[in-house]
Design a protein around this motif. Sequence first.
Motif, short mmCIF file in Angstrom:
data_model
loop_
_atom_site.label_atom_id
_atom_site.label_comp_id
_atom_site.label_asym_id
_atom_site.label_seq_id
_atom_site.Cartn_x
_atom_site.Cartn_y
_atom_site.Cartn_z
N VAL A 145 5.01 -6.11 3.12
CA VAL A 145 3.58 -5.90 2.86
C VAL A 145 2.75 -6.85 3.73
O VAL A 145 1.74 -6.44 4.30
N ALA B 186 -3.21 -8.75 2.32
CA ALA B 186 -2.04 -8.09 1.71
C ALA B 186 -2.46 -7.15 0.58
O ALA B 186 -1.71 -6.25 0.20
N ARG B 187 -3.64 -7.33 0.07
CA ARG B 187 -4.13 -6.50 -1.03
C ARG B 187 -4.27 -5.03 -0.62
O ARG B 187 -4.00 -4.13 -1.42
N ARG C 146 -0.91 -3.14 -0.50
CA ARG C 146 -0.46 -3.02 -1.89
C ARG C 146 -1.22 -1.91 -2.62
O ARG C 146 -0.65 -1.17 -3.42
N ARG C 147 -2.52 -1.80 -2.34
CA ARG C 147 -3.31 -0.73 -2.95
C ARG C 147 -2.87 0.64 -2.44
O ARG C 147 -2.79 1.60 -3.20
N ILE D 174 0.10 1.44 -1.54
CA ILE D 174 1.37 1.72 -2.21
C ILE D 174 1.11 2.16 -3.65
O ILE D 174 1.68 3.14 -4.12
N GLU D 175 0.25 1.44 -4.34
CA GLU D 175 -0.05 1.77 -5.73
C GLU D 175 -0.64 3.17 -5.87
O GLU D 175 -0.30 3.92 -6.79
N TYR E 5 6.82 4.40 1.22
CA TYR E 5 7.44 3.08 1.12
C TYR E 5 8.84 3.21 0.56
O TYR E 5 9.22 4.24 0.02
N LYS F 74 11.67 1.09 -1.84
CA LYS F 74 11.84 -0.01 -2.78
C LYS F 74 13.30 -0.45 -2.74
O LYS F 74 14.21 0.35 -2.97
#
Length: 70
Positions: free
Chosen positions: A8, A19-20, A23-24, A26-27, A33, A35
Amino acid sequence: MAERHLSVDQVAELLGTTARFPRRLIEERRIRYVKVGRHVRIPESAVEEFIASRTVEPLKRTRARYRRAA
């Protein structure tokens, strides 16, 4: 497995964001992505696809439109 998978933080640096933002993405599932345990990795091709799909091309205006007098 020839393709690189980025963290990330690496994606954030590549995009020039914090980095936010990745991450957003991905969310909200707006980017592919992978895992691996508790780690999240984003394929380089997914980042390239994301950038390409949001690239806006400039408009091409013709000068003939401006030559007519009112």
